[in-house]
Scaffold this motif. Structure first.
Motif, PDB file in Angstrom:
ATOM      1  N   ARG A  55      26.644   7.868 -14.032  1.00 18.42           N
ATOM      2  CA  ARG A  55      26.637   6.292 -13.957  1.00 18.42           C
ATOM      3  C   ARG A  55      26.269   6.049 -12.647  1.00 18.42           C
ATOM      4  O   ARG A  55      26.848   6.240 -11.567  1.00 18.42           O
ATOM      5  N   ILE A  56      25.124   5.309 -12.702  1.00 17.76           N
ATOM      6  CA  ILE A  56      24.553   4.846 -11.398  1.00 17.76           C
ATOM      7  C   ILE A  56      24.689   3.277 -11.139  1.00 17.76           C
ATOM      8  O   ILE A  56      24.167   2.524 -12.158  1.00 17.76           O
ATOM      9  N   VAL A  57      25.089   2.584 -10.141  1.00 17.85           N
ATOM     10  CA  VAL A  57      25.101   1.253 -10.037  1.00 17.85           C
ATOM     11  C   VAL A  57      24.106   0.955  -8.576  1.00 17.85           C
ATOM     12  O   VAL A  57      24.522   1.616  -7.566  1.00 17.85           O
ATOM     13  N   VAL A  58      23.375   0.056  -8.970  1.00 22.62           N
ATOM     14  CA  VAL A  58      22.526  -0.493  -7.746  1.00 22.62           C
ATOM     15  C   VAL A  58      23.145  -2.082  -7.335  1.00 22.62           C
ATOM     16  O   VAL A  58      23.211  -2.716  -8.153  1.00 22.62           O
ATOM     17  N   LEU A  59      23.236  -2.176  -5.920  1.00 23.35           N
ATOM     18  CA  LEU A  59      24.197  -3.217  -5.586  1.00 23.35           C
ATOM     19  C   LEU A  59      22.997  -4.114  -4.699  1.00 23.35           C
ATOM     20  O   LEU A  59      22.358  -3.601  -3.675  1.00 23.35           O
ATOM     21  N   GLU A  60      22.625  -5.219  -5.085  1.00 26.61           N
ATOM     22  CA  GLU A  60      21.393  -6.093  -4.166  1.00 26.61           C
ATOM     23  C   GLU A  60      22.058  -7.246  -3.506  1.00 26.61           C
ATOM     24  O   GLU A  60      22.476  -8.143  -4.834  1.00 26.61           O
ATOM     25  N   ALA A  61      21.848  -7.783  -2.437  1.00 24.70           N
ATOM     26  CA  ALA A  61      22.353  -8.845  -2.026  1.00 24.70           C
ATOM     27  C   ALA A  61      21.668 -10.270  -2.459  1.00 24.70           C
ATOM     28  O   ALA A  61      22.287 -11.258  -2.721  1.00 24.70           O
ATOM     29  N   GLU A  62      20.356 -10.055  -2.619  1.00 23.09           N
ATOM     30  CA  GLU A  62      19.503 -11.277  -3.318  1.00 23.09           C
ATOM     31  C   GLU A  62      19.201 -10.946  -4.776  1.00 23.09           C
ATOM     32  O   GLU A  62      19.769 -11.123  -5.438  1.00 23.09           O
ATOM     33  N   TYR A  63      17.899 -10.543  -4.637  1.00 23.16           N
ATOM     34  CA  TYR A  63      17.197 -10.011  -5.951  1.00 23.16           C
ATOM     35  C   TYR A  63      16.571  -8.879  -5.620  1.00 23.16           C
ATOM     36  O   TYR A  63      15.960  -8.721  -4.509  1.00 23.16           O
ATOM     37  N   CYS A  64      16.292  -7.898  -6.585  1.00 21.69           N
ATOM     38  CA  CYS A  64      15.338  -6.989  -6.349  1.00 21.69           C
ATOM     39  C   CYS A  64      13.971  -7.044  -5.753  1.00 21.69           C
ATOM     40  O   CYS A  64      13.153  -8.019  -6.743  1.00 21.69           O
ATOM     41  N   GLY A  65      13.473  -6.679  -4.595  1.00 21.36           N
ATOM     42  CA  GLY A  65      12.376  -7.278  -4.128  1.00 21.36           C
ATOM     43  C   GLY A  65      12.300  -8.123  -3.248  1.00 21.36           C
ATOM     44  O   GLY A  65      11.275  -8.585  -2.506  1.00 21.36           O
ATOM     45  N   TYR A  66      13.490  -8.852  -2.999  1.00 17.10           N
ATOM     46  CA  TYR A  66      13.779  -9.971  -1.943  1.00 17.10           C
ATOM     47  C   TYR A  66      13.133  -9.404  -0.476  1.00 17.10           C
ATOM     48  O   TYR A  66      12.614 -10.166   0.218  1.00 17.10           O
ATOM     49  N   GLY A  67      13.327  -8.132  -0.255  1.00 17.32           N
ATOM     50  CA  GLY A  67      12.994  -7.683   1.196  1.00 17.32           C
ATOM     51  C   GLY A  67      11.798  -7.033   1.371  1.00 17.32           C
ATOM     52  O   GLY A  67      10.601  -7.735   0.682  1.00 17.32           O
ATOM     53  N   ALA A  68      11.495  -6.243   2.298  1.00 19.16           N
ATOM     54  CA  ALA A  68      10.251  -5.556   2.236  1.00 19.16           C
ATOM     55  C   ALA A  68       9.415  -5.219   1.184  1.00 19.16           C
ATOM     56  O   ALA A  68       7.950  -5.150   1.145  1.00 19.16           O
ATOM     57  N   SER A  69      10.102  -4.899   0.077  1.00 19.88           N
ATOM     58  CA  SER A  69       9.351  -4.314  -1.173  1.00 19.88           C
ATOM     59  C   SER A  69       8.765  -5.359  -1.811  1.00 19.88           C
ATOM     60  O   SER A  69       7.534  -5.093  -2.656  1.00 19.88           O
ATOM     61  N   GLY A  70       9.116  -6.656  -1.597  1.00 24.83           N
ATOM     62  CA  GLY A  70       8.142  -7.807  -2.053  1.00 24.83           C
ATOM     63  C   GLY A  70       7.483  -8.627  -1.124  1.00 24.83           C
ATOM     64  O   GLY A  70       6.969  -9.753  -1.541  1.00 24.83           O
ATOM     65  N   ARG A  71       7.173  -8.224   0.114  1.00 22.89           N
ATOM     66  CA  ARG A  71       6.566  -8.741   1.008  1.00 22.89           C
ATOM     67  C   ARG A  71       5.452  -7.935   1.662  1.00 22.89           C
ATOM     68  O   ARG A  71       4.813  -8.573   2.384  1.00 22.89           O
ATOM     69  N   ASN A  72       5.407  -6.602   1.484  1.00 24.12           N
ATOM     70  CA  ASN A  72       4.562  -5.891   2.225  1.00 24.12           C
ATOM     71  C   ASN A  72       3.244  -6.024   1.918  1.00 24.12           C
ATOM     72  O   ASN A  72       3.002  -6.826   1.327  1.00 24.12           O
ATOM     73  N   PRO A 176       2.781  -5.550  -4.528  1.00 27.72           N
ATOM     74  CA  PRO A 176       4.064  -5.010  -4.347  1.00 27.72           C
ATOM     75  C   PRO A 176       5.284  -5.578  -5.009  1.00 27.72           C
ATOM     76  O   PRO A 176       6.259  -4.702  -5.664  1.00 27.72           O
ATOM     77  N   ALA A 177       5.465  -6.766  -5.333  1.00 26.35           N
ATOM     78  CA  ALA A 177       6.256  -7.376  -5.998  1.00 26.35           C
ATOM     79  C   ALA A 177       6.097  -7.124  -7.404  1.00 26.35           C
ATOM     80  O   ALA A 177       7.198  -6.893  -8.104  1.00 26.35           O
ATOM     81  N   LYS A 178       4.982  -6.964  -8.007  1.00 25.86           N
ATOM     82  CA  LYS A 178       5.047  -6.475  -9.441  1.00 25.86           C
ATOM     83  C   LYS A 178       5.382  -5.061  -9.652  1.00 25.86           C
ATOM     84  O   LYS A 178       6.405  -4.629 -10.435  1.00 25.86           O
ATOM     85  N   LEU A 179       5.375  -4.251  -8.625  1.00 26.07           N
ATOM     86  CA  LEU A 179       5.630  -2.770  -8.411  1.00 26.07           C
ATOM     87  C   LEU A 179       7.402  -2.826  -8.504  1.00 26.07           C
ATOM     88  O   LEU A 179       8.039  -2.217  -9.191  1.00 26.07           O
ATOM     89  N   VAL A 180       7.960  -3.614  -7.535  1.00 25.24           N
ATOM     90  CA  VAL A 180       9.413  -3.457  -7.393  1.00 25.24           C
ATOM     91  C   VAL A 180      10.210  -4.096  -8.737  1.00 25.24           C
ATOM     92  O   VAL A 180      11.041  -3.796  -9.159  1.00 25.24           O
ATOM     93  N   ARG A 181       9.551  -5.326  -9.227  1.00 29.59           N
ATOM     94  CA  ARG A 181      10.172  -5.898 -10.503  1.00 29.59           C
ATOM     95  C   ARG A 181      10.170  -5.163 -11.407  1.00 29.59           C
ATOM     96  O   ARG A 181      10.989  -4.771 -12.511  1.00 29.59           O
ATOM     97  N   GLY A 182       9.070  -4.256 -11.478  1.00 32.80           N
ATOM     98  CA  GLY A 182       8.581  -3.381 -12.572  1.00 32.80           C
ATOM     99  C   GLY A 182       9.818  -2.400 -12.604  1.00 32.80           C
ATOM    100  O   GLY A 182      10.186  -1.686 -13.703  1.00 32.80           O
ATOM    101  N   LEU A 183       9.893  -1.775 -11.540  1.00 34.78           N
ATOM    102  CA  LEU A 183      10.791  -0.686 -11.125  1.00 34.78           C
ATOM    103  C   LEU A 183      12.210  -0.999 -11.724  1.00 34.78           C
ATOM    104  O   LEU A 183      13.006  -0.004 -12.123  1.00 34.78           O
ATOM    105  N   ALA A 184      12.685  -2.274 -11.245  1.00 38.00           N
ATOM    106  CA  ALA A 184      13.841  -2.453 -11.574  1.00 38.00           C
ATOM    107  C   ALA A 184      14.169  -2.769 -13.081  1.00 38.00           C
ATOM    108  O   ALA A 184      15.262  -2.333 -13.800  1.00 38.00           O
ATOM    109  N   GLY A 185      13.184  -3.042 -13.990  1.00 40.22           N
ATOM    110  CA  GLY A 185      13.356  -3.137 -15.179  1.00 40.22           C
ATOM    111  C   GLY A 185      13.266  -1.687 -15.815  1.00 40.22           C
ATOM    112  O   GLY A 185      14.081  -1.430 -16.956  1.00 40.22           O
TER     113      GLY A 185
END
Length: 423
Positions: A55-72, A176-185
């Motif tokens: 059972r794995i839970v991911v906790l994100e303050a904003e939305y997946c990719g909000y930080g460096a993963s969506g901005r690099n 990068p944002a396509k990658l992180v959002r795709g990973l979340a899915g």
């Protein structure tokens, strides 16, 4: 400069975000992952593949990719911030070679997973070129086993004043944002629960306290990179230093014929204050660099993402490097995490796991970190679990005001050194 106010060009290109539900209250899990960027999502992905019963839970303050993963900068590279020679002196040549190879393999692994999970992230492995454009830069390039002469370097990237350079095949350009959002899915399809809009207040052994409730789990993963300093007890773990970027409007075919980057090679030059760029899939020039100040007390604020003086300097550098005055349509920035010794690390101790401190080279390294954490958490001993960064502990950064004085003095000295070399 007329530019949008979104967190990044990459995120803006995907349109409005629909956030996943926040944590509904207290719950339990086998693994709680704090941070919905690359590190957290890669860890969740490989854990779900290796042990689908967890059972794995991911906790994100904003939305997946909000930080460096969506901005690099979209460099999926085998680069490591610690020089090979330093790794070899401390850990031996065999382990340094293993680290180098593992990072090179991670570049291909990102592309493999993207294809397997149907994540269209504009992944193109054209390699990376570092140009030498002054005599001092040329001397540094000539010392590298990857040195190429001026003709070969200019054929890859038609910048001004090219004297030579280095080339490595171990880099892909991507969105990068396509990658992180795709990973979340992808992790959700494998049974991982992702809660967005859930800010973590504290982590400790066996529990994560959030503004919406507590998650109890025998393993807690810290995957916050440039936002690590906001956690109690971690103010001096990683220094959040800002890197800023701009993206031009799409450039015409004639301009790209002159600039090159025909295989979407990423590019930089041999200056000390890092710059980096890529040709995007829609023919923009996305270009970034360091130079924004470190903020006292390791503060991270949305307002720090934008520094007009740095944006103007990036625009001038584009003009100087390529002889063009392209309109800038997007400008953004964000913090990256820097350990005191510049050595990224990954590990698990007493139920608390972590990976990070990538110093801006985290797209591929976070994939390797996530795979390594999955190995460590499941108890699978692999070559990855013997790499030099596993279990490494960097000493804390100095307390303030020494931290503020030291980091900003180093940034200023680096800029001065580059200016001196240009003269």
């Amino acid at each position: 400069m007329d530019a949008d106010l979104s967190p990044s060009f990459w995120l803006a290109s995907l349109g409005p975000v629909t956030r996943r539900d926040p944590l509904p209250g207290d719950t339990t899990a086998d693994v709680a992952i704090v941070g919905g960027g690359y590190t957290g999502l890669w860890t969740a992905y490989y854990l779900a593949v290796a042990a689908p019963h967890l059972r794995i839970v991911v906790l994100e303050a904003e939305y997946c990719g909000y930080g460096a993963s969506g901005r690099n900068g979209g460099w999926c590279s085998g680069l490591f911030p610690v020089p090979y020679e330093r790794l070899a002196r401390r850990y031996g040549a065999d382990r340094a070679d293993a680290m180098t190879q593992a990072l090179a393999d991670a570049v291909d692994e990102v592309g493999r997973v993207a294809a397997a999970e149907s994540i269209d992230c504009d992944y193109t492995k054209g390699g990376t070129v570092s140009l030498a454009r002054t005599p001092a830069q040329l001397r540094r390039a000539e010392a590298s086993p990857d040195f190429i002469d001026a003709a070969k370097a200019a054929a890859i990237c038609g910048a001004t004043h090219v004297l030579g350079g280095t080339y490595s095949p171990h880099c892909a350009a991507l969105h990068p944002a396509k990658l992180v959002r795709g990973l979340a899915g992808a992790v959700e399809r494998r049974g991982v629960t992702v809660h967005e809009g859930t800010r973590v207040r504290r982590i400790e052994r066996g529990r994560v306290d959030t503004e919406h409730g507590t998650v109890r789990a025998p393993t807690v993963v810290r995957a916050l990179e440039g936002y690590t300093a906001a956690l109690p007890g971690h103010r001096r773990t990683l220094a959040p230093v800002y890197s800023l970027m701009v993206a031009t409007a799409p450039l015409d075919a004639a301009t790209w014929e002159r600039i090159g980057l025909a295989r979407r090679e990423t590019f930089t030059d041999e200056r000390h204050l890092i710059v980096y760029g890529q040709r995007t899939a829609d023919d923009r020039l996305a270009f970034g660099g360091r130079g924004a100040p470190y903020h006292f007390g390791s503060r991270v604020k949305a307002g720090y993402d934008r520094d007009p003086a740095v944006f103007a300097a990036l625009r001038r550098t584009i003009t100087e490097m390529f002889g063009i005055d392209a309109p800038i349509e997007h400008a953004w920035g964000g913090p990256l995490g820097i350990p005191r010794d510049w050595m990224p690390s990954v590990g698990v101790q007493d139920g608390l796991a972590w990976s990070g401190g990538y110093v801006g080279d985290g797209v591929a390294a976070s994939n390797l970190g996530g795979r390594t954490l999955a190995d460590l958490i499941t108890g699978d001993l692999t070559v990855r679990t013997t790499l030099p960064w596993v279990g490494h502990r960097s000493r804390p950064w100095e307390p303030e005001p020494l931290r503020w004085l030291g980091i900003n003095a180093a940034l200023r000295a680096t800029a001065v050194r580059d200016a001196w070399e240009r003269r």
